[in-house]
Structures are given as C-alpha cells and as structure tokens.
Design a protein around this motif. Structure first.
Motif: not given
Length: 426
Positions: A164-171, A173-188
């Motif tokens: 996620l850190d690397a993908i967020a940096k690309l987002a 730099s492009a001025g766009i949001p990163l949307i993450v489906d966190n279903t399988s992980a949960t915030p825990y």
C-alpha cells in the motif's frame, strides 16, 4: 483520552439512548423523523444543519455504525450502504464520469472484477486492470482520465498483501485517490490510511459482522485528500446545482466526501443499509479483535499443516515464511495475515470438486469471514464468469480452492481437511 482498539470497537459511536437510557444502540426502525418546525426542516434540506430527515439518507442506528467504523479505521467519516458492491459504486460515484477510468488490481474478488470490467461500462466509466505488484504497470496505466487506483489490502481469494505504501505514492504523484478494499484484513489487522490510502471500503457482510447474518457495505474517508487541488473532481470542488451552488469541499472541508456520499449518493442511488443490519454489525464489531486473533492463529496453524501435505501443490497464505509476500506482513498487517487463503490441489479441477464435497465441518458457501470455516471452489462459482486467464490472474485457477478459516478448534479444522483431502485423491 486516546482509547485502544478493543475499547473503541465496543464504545465508538455508542451512547446511552437519551430517551430511555438503553445501553445497547437501539434499532431505530423508522422511515421518517419529525422536524421541530419549518425552519428546522429547511435547514436540514439545505445541509445547513446535521440531523435526520428520512432513513434512505440517515438513521441513528446506521449513524452509530458509521462512527464506529470510521473511528476504527482512523477516518473522519463513513457512509454505510447495502452491500460491499454498493460501497464500491458509492466510492467511485463522486469521482467518475463518462469517459473516465480507474486503475484496478487483477487480484480481486470475481464479482468485483465483473463489476469493474462490465457493469461500470453502463455508466460510461472504464477500468484498466494491472498486476498491483507491478509499479511500472500501474504508472503506465494512469492517464489524464484516471480518477482512482483500486486494490484490496489482503486479496480475495489468494490472501496476497498489497504494498500500500508504494501504491499510495504513485496515486499521490498522479493527484488521484487510492481506494483500498479492507474487507479481508479489517482495521484490526490493517489500517490503510496509515499507508497513504484516501478511501477504504468494506463488505461488512464478512469479518466486521462476523456471523453470516446480514449484508452491508461502508465507505470510509481519510479526510486527507485535497479535492480542490485540480479540476479532476468537480462533484466535490465545483458548485452543486442541487444545493444552490454549494461546493462540498469548500463547505465541509475534510468531511466533503462523506457529506456528498449521503446528500447525493444515498439520496439518488438509494443503496441504503437497513437499521437492523446495522445493529447486527455493531454487535459483531464488539468482538472483532478477539475473532481476528483466533482467525489468524488458526490460519497460521492450518496453513503450515497444509503446506506439508502430500496432496497439496501450493498454499498462498502470506503468514507462511515461504510466501513471497511474507515480508509485507509485519509492515502492512502487523497483527497477522488474516484468515483467508487458497490451496492448489495436485489432482486438479476434479480433485477440488471431490474435496469440497467431502468436507464435513467446513460449510460450502459463497461467503467468507464467518466464525465458521468456509470453503468454495472459485473457478466453478465466484469466479466462474471470468476467462481462464482472468481466473489465474485473480488467484482462482481451476485447481485452486478458497478457504476461510474460522474460530473452531484448529485440530478439528485440520482433521476435516485431512479426511477430505484423502477422499479427494482416492
């Protein structure tokens, strides 16, 4: 005072009912709400005052759930809706328009791949699928019409962990949001906002509720994205005709996306979560950390046993030292790699079918994240609509079975897998 996760999963969003003193969040089974007077009603409809109008938009039970999930994710606000698929459309709705596109991971749940590759075309949107591990491919896929990057933190079905850190940096730099489906992980297990994500979506049907009783989805906003930094997101930065030229970002600041999701998204798309479903999910979240700890503990033990079984070709669990994604666990999911993974059987497609039919403790269902151990052969069910190439890219090849490890005794789970594998391979 800064409370810990275990405290927040019980108390966030939950206050004694002011009318009765009820300690558990009541199910507000009502369609509408009485206004104090005409001026109060006008203020609510003009978005000048926060309150309850109509349960397609807002409901006190749902509002408590929204606050709880937003708090656990570290976001500023959340919008609940009727399913995880609804949440994905709700997340894209303020960002997209005809001719625009989203860059999407190939490692997604099969239904999500269909939604992105087929259904969104009817809105005039499009998706470009990339290997989410290939940063060069992500960069090459982003063009002037790209409005978001979408991936899963822990991929369904394979348990792949995204960087996620690397993908967020690309987002960024492009001025766009990163949307993450966190279903399988949960915030825990994973907090995508801490790794640079802009929005988080969940199918609350899965681990958040945890008991297989209701469907639900949620979109959580980090509040960190500058929607007015460019002209790419006019729904949030430009005047809104339906509200007399109000500009959501200018008016609501960090809560712009959340307010738009309610005032426009739920108003017009109507993907409303019912209050009884919200109640079940609130109760489920009260034990989220306890369940996730056991899911992880069991998954580690079961995956380790499966890896050494003579009938198993491969196990995709990132918690195994042999996994190519094992080094990401400590950084992205420090409390464990979740309870979801796949196994590849040496006997191929036919062995998978025999294996699934031979299991006794496991339930053969199109769901995951339950307290019960669940199994499905994705190539013949959830990913059936995909081409063989898409199935393989998504981690759902014909010889692969998805396993969602429950919170039963690990020894019982292993015993059931053992007898079914024996029958599957004759």
């Amino acid at each position: 005072m800064a409370y810990g996760f275990d405290t927040l999963q019980i108390h966030a969003g939950a206050r004694p009912d002011p009318a009765t003193g009820a300690r558990q969040v009541p199910i507000y089974q009502t369609t509408a709400y009485v206004f104090r007077d005409a001026e109060h009603a006008a203020a609510l409809f003009n978005l000048q005052e926060v309150g309850y109008i109509y349960s397609r938009l807002t409901n006190p039970t749902v509002a408590a759930l929204q606050e709880r999930v937003a708090t656990l994710e570290g976001g500023v606000g959340a919008v609940c809706c009727s399913s995880g698929h609804a949440a994905q459309i709700m997340a894209l709705f303020p960002l997209m328009g005809p001719g625009l596109n989203v860059v999407v991971s190939t490692r997604l749940y099969g239904g999500s791949i269909t939604q992105f590759s087929q259904t969104i075309k009817r809105f005039g949107w499009s998706a470009t699928f990339v290997d989410i591990d290939d940063l060069d491919a992500i960069s090459a896929a982003i063009d002037d019409n790209t409005r978001a990057i979408f991936c899963e933190s822990i991929a369904n079905p394979g348990g792949h962990i995204a960087d996620l850190d690397a993908i967020a940096k690309l987002a960024d730099s492009a001025g766009i949001p990163l949307i993450v489906d966190n279903t399988s992980a949960t915030p825990y297990l994973c907090r995508p906002f801490e790794h640079g994500a802009t929005l988080v979506v969940h199918s609350m049907t899965k681990y958040l509720t945890g008991n297989g009783t209701v469907t639900g989805g949620v979109v959580v906003d980090s509040g960190n994205f500058d929607w007015s930094a460019s002209d790419k997101f006019p729904s949030l930065s430009a005047p809104e005709p339906a509200y007399h030229g109000l500009k959501f970002h200018e008016t609501f600041g960090p809560l712009a996306f959340t307010f738009h999701g309610i005032a426009i998204g739920l108003r017009d798309l109507g993907m409303t979560l019912n209050p009884q479903a919200a109640h079940y999910t609130l109760m489920g979240i009260e034990t989220l950390s306890l369940r996730m700890e056991r899911h992880v503990q069991n998954a580690e033990q079961v995956a380790g046993w499966l890896e050494s079984h003579p009938t198993i070709e491969a196990v995709t669990y990132a918690g195994l030292a042999s996994s190519p994604y094992h080094d990401r666990v400590a950084r992205i999911c420090p409390k464990g790699a979740g309870g979801l993974f796949t196994i590849a059987l040496k006997g191929g497609y036919d062995a998978c079918i025999r294996f699934v039919d031979s299991l006794e403790l496991f339930s053969h269902v199109a769901n995951l994240g339950d307290t019960r151990s669940l199994v499905i052969h994705a190539a013949s069910t959830t990913h059936r609509q995909l081409t063989p190439e898409q199935q393989t890219a998504a981690g759902a090849a014909p010889n692969v079975v998805r396993i969602s490890i429950g919170i039963e005794d690990a020894e019982d789970i292993i015993a059931d897998l053992d007898q079914a594998l024996t029958k599957a391979h004759g």
